[in-house]
Design a protein around this motif. Structure first.
Motif, mmCIF file in Angstrom:
data_model
loop_
_atom_site.group_PDB
_atom_site.id
_atom_site.type_symbol
_atom_site.label_atom_id
_atom_site.label_comp_id
_atom_site.label_asym_id
_atom_site.label_seq_id
_atom_site.Cartn_x
_atom_site.Cartn_y
_atom_site.Cartn_z
ATOM 1 N N ARG A 1 49.100 -40.183 -6.980
ATOM 2 C CA ARG A 1 48.754 -40.657 -5.524
ATOM 3 C C ARG A 1 49.745 -41.819 -5.328
ATOM 4 N N SER A 2 50.286 -42.034 -4.202
ATOM 5 C CA SER A 2 51.046 -43.276 -3.774
ATOM 6 C C SER A 2 50.526 -43.706 -2.694
ATOM 7 N N GLU A 3 50.312 -45.200 -2.602
ATOM 8 C CA GLU A 3 49.653 -46.065 -1.532
ATOM 9 C C GLU A 3 50.608 -45.856 -0.228
ATOM 10 N N ALA A 4 51.799 -45.556 -0.444
ATOM 11 C CA ALA A 4 52.702 -45.201 0.718
ATOM 12 C C ALA A 4 52.562 -44.018 1.325
ATOM 13 N N GLY A 5 52.760 -43.701 2.378
ATOM 14 C CA GLY A 5 52.726 -42.582 3.268
ATOM 15 C C GLY A 5 52.275 -43.023 4.806
ATOM 16 N N PRO A 6 52.423 -42.075 5.407
ATOM 17 C CA PRO A 6 52.098 -42.171 6.995
ATOM 18 C C PRO A 6 50.596 -42.007 7.241
ATOM 19 N N GLY A 7 49.869 -41.612 6.454
ATOM 20 C CA GLY A 7 48.354 -41.342 6.617
ATOM 21 C C GLY A 7 47.467 -42.539 5.971
ATOM 22 N N PRO A 8 46.277 -42.648 6.182
ATOM 23 C CA PRO A 8 45.360 -43.832 5.864
ATOM 24 C C PRO A 8 45.169 -43.669 4.172
ATOM 25 N N GLU A 9 45.381 -42.289 3.770
ATOM 26 C CA GLU A 9 45.331 -42.305 2.285
ATOM 27 C C GLU A 9 46.500 -42.349 1.687
ATOM 28 N N GLY A 10 47.697 -42.649 2.113
ATOM 29 C CA GLY A 10 48.883 -42.618 1.494
ATOM 30 C C GLY A 10 49.733 -41.182 1.320
ATOM 31 N N GLY A 11 50.143 -40.767 0.000
ATOM 32 C CA GLY A 11 50.661 -39.642 -0.038
ATOM 33 C C GLY A 11 50.857 -39.294 -1.353
ATOM 34 N N THR B 1 60.587 -37.770 -7.044
ATOM 35 C CA THR B 1 60.360 -38.829 -6.182
ATOM 36 C C THR B 1 59.862 -39.093 -4.745
ATOM 37 N N ALA B 2 60.123 -37.663 -4.162
ATOM 38 C CA ALA B 2 59.772 -37.400 -2.975
ATOM 39 C C ALA B 2 58.277 -37.847 -2.428
ATOM 40 N N LEU B 3 57.983 -38.239 -1.412
ATOM 41 C CA LEU B 3 56.424 -38.449 -0.904
ATOM 42 C C LEU B 3 56.114 -37.162 -0.456
ATOM 43 N N HIS B 4 55.080 -36.557 -0.766
ATOM 44 C CA HIS B 4 54.239 -35.205 -0.055
ATOM 45 C C HIS B 4 53.312 -35.689 0.545
ATOM 46 N N PRO B 5 52.911 -35.036 1.587
ATOM 47 C CA PRO B 5 51.738 -35.148 2.425
ATOM 48 C C PRO B 5 50.375 -35.175 1.753
ATOM 49 N N TRP B 6 49.646 -36.053 2.071
ATOM 50 C CA TRP B 6 48.269 -36.199 1.454
ATOM 51 C C TRP B 6 47.607 -35.156 1.197
ATOM 52 N N GLY B 7 47.406 -33.972 2.054
ATOM 53 C CA GLY B 7 46.604 -32.825 1.591
ATOM 54 C C GLY B 7 47.239 -31.802 0.822
ATOM 55 N N GLU B 8 48.652 -32.029 0.588
ATOM 56 C CA GLU B 8 49.269 -30.766 -0.010
ATOM 57 C C GLU B 8 48.573 -30.301 -1.608
ATOM 58 N N PRO B 9 48.304 -31.311 -2.386
ATOM 59 C CA PRO B 9 47.189 -30.805 -3.706
ATOM 60 C C PRO B 9 45.940 -30.198 -3.380
ATOM 61 N N PHE B 10 45.499 -30.827 -2.144
ATOM 62 C CA PHE B 10 44.132 -30.046 -1.988
ATOM 63 C C PHE B 10 44.152 -28.945 -1.171
ATOM 64 N N ARG B 11 45.204 -28.558 -0.680
ATOM 65 C CA ARG B 11 45.531 -27.231 -0.085
ATOM 66 C C ARG B 11 45.583 -26.120 -1.234
ATOM 67 N N GLN B 12 46.379 -26.637 -2.226
ATOM 68 C CA GLN B 12 46.931 -25.857 -3.358
ATOM 69 C C GLN B 12 45.726 -25.705 -4.231
ATOM 70 N N PHE B 13 44.715 -26.641 -4.443
ATOM 71 C CA PHE B 13 43.425 -26.376 -5.158
ATOM 72 C C PHE B 13 42.487 -25.263 -4.322
#
Length: 210
Positions: free
Chosen positions: A192-202, A9-21
């Motif tokens: 993808r979650s709309e919530a989050g600190p960045g413009p894309e959410g988290g 349930t934790a919200l992770h940074p927007w870039g995280e899965p893209f860095r893993q990819f």
């Protein structure tokens, strides 16, 4: 709350899965004998019947995954009708897969022009000659069209056809699958979650049974 539930349930940074990819993709580029950028593209027709084919990834960043095609092709028409698609990367040498599901947007004209003009001239001619996904009477018909456009654009830059451009799949789900012994594979899914600190959410993250 258990550790497993908290992770889900934790919200992770927007870039995280893209860095893993990016990390997995870099490894695939070193180990795959052919086309580490190949991916299965799934779309659906108006009747809901699914359709899948292999295409080549031509760009990726935190905005999504890009490929180029004839918009009048079957896949082009299906995507334009729904603006949704799914992708699958399978890197056999690494025993890994990445699944992507998402919404689709067209790339900008500038992006399409830049990529089109980076292609070999013969491929640019091919984009004009091929009426992709439409019936072909025989190989001679295709060769005649190639000759026609080769003569037409013998001198100067080949313009990009208006019907030829790119799509960007903007993920709402990214799943990383990795082989483990005895079929006890590792599966991690980002939603993808709309919530989050960045413009894309988290992203929220969860593990799945294999």
């Amino acid at each position: 709350m258990s550790t497993e539930t908290a992770e889900s349930t934790a919200l992770h940074p927007w870039g995280e899965p893209f860095r893993q990819f990016e990390a997995w993709y870099a490894e695939a580029a070193k180990s795959e004998p052919n086309d580490p950028n190949s991916m299965a593209l799934a779309t659906a027709g108006a009747d809901g019947m699914p359709s899948v084919r292999m295409v080549l990834l031509k760009g990726h960043d935190e905005r999504g995954f890009i490929f180029y095609t004839n918009y009048e092709s079957r896949k082009g028409r299906q995507i334009l009708a729904s603006m949704k698609a799914a992708l699958l990367f399978h890197w056999k040498s690494l025993r890994r897969q990445v699944r992507v599901e998402g919404e689709v947007e067209s790339v900008t004209g500038a992006e399409a022009d830049e990529y089109f003009h980076s292609r070999p001239k013969a491929s640019q001619i091919g984009a004009w000659a091929s009426q992709q996904s439409r019936p072909l009477k025989g190989r001679f018909e295709l060769e005649a069209r190639v000759a026609q456009f080769t003569a037409k654009y013998a001198i100067g830059q080949v313009p990009r056809p208006a019907y030829w451009s790119g799509f960007r799949i903007k993920p709402v789900l990214i799943e990383f699958w990795e082989d483990r012994p005895f079929r006890l594979h590792d599966r991690t899914v980002y939603h993808r979650s709309e919530a989050g600190p960045g413009p894309e959410g988290g992203w929220t993250v969860e593990k799945l049974f294999p």
